[in-house]
Design an enzyme around this catalytic site. Structure first.
Site, PDB file in Angstrom:
ATOM      1  N   ASP A  80       8.546  -6.876   2.232  1.00 58.76           N
ATOM      2  CA  ASP A  80       8.310  -7.663   1.012  1.00 58.76           C
ATOM      3  C   ASP A  80       6.830  -7.622   0.617  1.00 58.76           C
ATOM      4  O   ASP A  80       6.445  -8.198  -0.408  1.00 58.76           O
ATOM      5  CB  ASP A  80       8.854  -9.087   1.134  1.00 58.76           C
ATOM      6  CG  ASP A  80       8.261  -9.851   2.289  1.00 58.76           C
ATOM      7  OD1 ASP A  80       7.397  -9.311   3.002  1.00 58.76           O
ATOM      8  OD2 ASP A  80       8.666 -11.028   2.480  1.00 58.76           O
ATOM      9  N   SER A  81       6.008  -6.890   1.396  1.00 57.99           N
ATOM     10  CA  SER A  81       4.643  -6.580   0.953  1.00 57.99           C
ATOM     11  C   SER A  81       4.715  -5.806  -0.363  1.00 57.99           C
ATOM     12  O   SER A  81       3.717  -5.672  -1.071  1.00 57.99           O
ATOM     13  CB  SER A  81       3.914  -5.744   2.013  1.00 57.99           C
ATOM     14  OG  SER A  81       4.693  -4.633   2.403  1.00 57.99           O
ATOM     15  N   ASP A 109      13.277  -6.114   4.451  1.00 60.46           N
ATOM     16  CA  ASP A 109      12.943  -7.527   4.644  1.00 60.46           C
ATOM     17  C   ASP A 109      13.956  -8.448   3.974  1.00 60.46           C
ATOM     18  O   ASP A 109      14.395  -8.175   2.843  1.00 60.46           O
ATOM     19  CB  ASP A 109      11.569  -7.819   4.025  1.00 60.46           C
ATOM     20  CG  ASP A 109      10.464  -7.861   5.062  1.00 60.46           C
ATOM     21  OD1 ASP A 109      10.756  -8.174   6.234  1.00 60.46           O
ATOM     22  OD2 ASP A 109       9.313  -7.580   4.700  1.00 60.46           O
ATOM     23  N   LYS A 149      14.794  -7.426   8.530  1.00 56.13           N
ATOM     24  CA  LYS A 149      13.691  -8.101   9.245  1.00 56.13           C
ATOM     25  C   LYS A 149      13.570  -9.529   8.719  1.00 56.13           C
ATOM     26  O   LYS A 149      13.730  -9.772   7.520  1.00 56.13           O
ATOM     27  CB  LYS A 149      12.377  -7.338   9.042  1.00 56.13           C
ATOM     28  CG  LYS A 149      11.185  -8.033   9.711  1.00 56.13           C
ATOM     29  CD  LYS A 149       9.971  -7.139   9.809  1.00 56.13           C
ATOM     30  CE  LYS A 149       9.168  -7.018   8.547  1.00 56.13           C
ATOM     31  NZ  LYS A 149       8.675  -8.285   7.982  1.00 56.13           N
ATOM     32  N   GLU A 181      11.208 -13.251   9.135  1.00 56.59           N
ATOM     33  CA  GLU A 181      10.008 -13.910   9.645  1.00 56.59           C
ATOM     34  C   GLU A 181      10.371 -15.262  10.256  1.00 56.59           C
ATOM     35  O   GLU A 181      11.101 -16.040   9.651  1.00 56.59           O
ATOM     36  CB  GLU A 181       9.007 -14.141   8.504  1.00 56.59           C
ATOM     37  CG  GLU A 181       8.460 -12.857   7.922  1.00 56.59           C
ATOM     38  CD  GLU A 181       7.426 -13.104   6.825  1.00 56.59           C
ATOM     39  OE1 GLU A 181       6.997 -14.251   6.617  1.00 56.59           O
ATOM     40  OE2 GLU A 181       7.054 -12.108   6.167  1.00 56.59           O
ATOM     41  N   GLU A 196       2.385  -9.750  14.044  1.00 59.38           N
ATOM     42  CA  GLU A 196       1.368  -9.524  13.004  1.00 59.38           C
ATOM     43  C   GLU A 196       0.150 -10.397  13.234  1.00 59.38           C
ATOM     44  O   GLU A 196       0.259 -11.624  13.402  1.00 59.38           O
ATOM     45  CB  GLU A 196       1.971  -9.812  11.617  1.00 59.38           C
ATOM     46  CG  GLU A 196       0.929  -9.615  10.503  1.00 59.38           C
ATOM     47  CD  GLU A 196       1.502  -9.526   9.091  1.00 59.38           C
ATOM     48  OE1 GLU A 196       2.741  -9.550   8.942  1.00 59.38           O
ATOM     49  OE2 GLU A 196       0.703  -9.432   8.148  1.00 59.38           O
TER      50      GLU A 196
HETATM   51  O1  KIV Z   1       6.296  -6.728   4.395  1.00 63.58           O
HETATM   52  C1  KIV Z   1       5.691  -6.005   5.196  1.00 63.58           C
HETATM   53  O2  KIV Z   1       5.144  -4.947   4.846  1.00 63.58           O
HETATM   54  C2  KIV Z   1       5.614  -6.425   6.578  1.00 63.58           C
HETATM   55  C3  KIV Z   1       4.736  -5.644   7.490  1.00 63.58           C
HETATM   56  C4  KIV Z   1       3.327  -6.040   7.265  1.00 63.58           C
HETATM   57  C5  KIV Z   1       5.130  -5.790   8.912  1.00 63.58           C
HETATM   58  O3  KIV Z   1       6.225  -7.370   6.939  1.00 63.58           O
END
Ligand code: KIV
Length: 289
Positions: free
Chosen positions: A48-49, A87, A117, A119, A186
């Site tokens: 989600d970056s 994500d 993924k 968090e 992270e």
């Molecule tokens: O969203 C993302 O790119 C991430 C990485 C920084 C691990 O979660």
């Protein structure tokens, strides 16, 4: 050359046992994913970056399930032989399990990811367990968790004092018990990341977590300086400067159009003389005067 075969979660565990580092990079679209696969990356993360580096937001919070599905689908089209993790966006796994599973279903069925993924630590263990029981591999993510940036109070290194280190260790173990196949660490101090990596049987993948983890992940745009106002980060090493290359390339194009150097003769499609004569009623030489 033999065709690349996508990694799976069994092989990832074996890589940890054999001390073979796992490589992961983010990608958000067809060309970046294709290049990452050609470079032999182990895992692509549709992180989600995406919100920060592609969509122009100042955090990951506005990223939606539709955004993740759309970008994951283009990555999956490009990288059919690479393990793809996507994500789960902000607040899509904090309500009912049914709602969480609906989001996961979309990301797997419409986005074609292999895993998701999430968090968080012990507080999301129940949701992780439900997703794993549904047959979907889950990658955990603890330490600096950007979706909680407003609660954490900024992008700061985690695991600096004993209480924080213990909390991270408990979170990692809770995620392992819940069934994750790996854990992203992270912005965690190297010592705490090492202790966690030794304490859990699943691979740890670090970003700003030092050298003694089982793999590394970086953001595509950071590795390649793919940004017009790229900001150096201590935990990142840049391997190319494609931002500068792109800017120079576009500026050269603009200049050549303005000065009529482009298109040149070699870029032009010419018609036969008879066509010109038919159009103008004259031979070509006279017509173009
Ligand atoms: O969203 C993302 O790119 C991430 C990485 C920084 C691990 O979660």
């Amino acid at each position: 050359m033999a065709e690349k075969r996508a990694l799976n979660i069994v092989k990832m565990k074996k890589m940890k046992q054999e001390g073979n580092p796992i490589t992961m990079i983010t990608a958000y679209d067809y060309p970046s994913a294709k290049l990452a696969e050609e470079a032999d990356i182990d895992i692509i993360l549709v992180g989600d970056s995406l919100g920060n580096v592609v969509l122009g937001y100042d955090s990951t919070i506005p990223v939606t399930t539709d955004d993740i599905v759309y970008h994951t689908r283009s990555v999956a089209r490009a990288a059919g032989n690479t393990f793809i993790v996507a994500d789960l966006p902000f607040m899509t796994y904090h309500g009912s399990i049914d709602e969480t599973l609906r989001t996961v279903r979309r990301i797997m069925q419409e986005g074609h990811a292999h895993a998701v993924k999430m968090e968080g630590g012990a507080e999301i263990a129940l949701q992780v367990q439900s997703i794993v029981q549904a047959g979907v591999p889950v990658l955990g993510h603890i330490g600096l968790t950007p979706q909680s940036v407003n609660q954490i109070g900024g992008y700061r290194v985690q695991g600096k004092d004993e209480q924080d280190a213990r909390r991270l260790m408990e979170d990692a173990k809770a995620l392992e018990r819940a069934g994750v196949f790996g854990i992203v660490l992270e912005l965690v101090t190297e010592e705490v990341a090492e202790a966690i990596s030794k304490a859990v049987s699943v691979p740890t993948i670090g970003i700003g977590a030092g050298r003694r983890v089982d793999g590394q992940v970086l953001v595509f745009h950071d590795v390649l300086k793919y940004d017009s106002d790229y900001r150096e980060k201590r935990f990142v090493k840049t391997y190319a400067d494609i931002g500068a290359e792109i800017r120079q390339g576009i500026a050269a194009y603009v200049n050549e159009v303005k000065t009529r150097q482009f298109p040149a003769q070699e870029h032009v499609f010419n018609a036969e003389d008879t066509v010109i004569a038919g159009l103008y009623g004259k031979v070509k030489e006279e017509a173009v005067k």
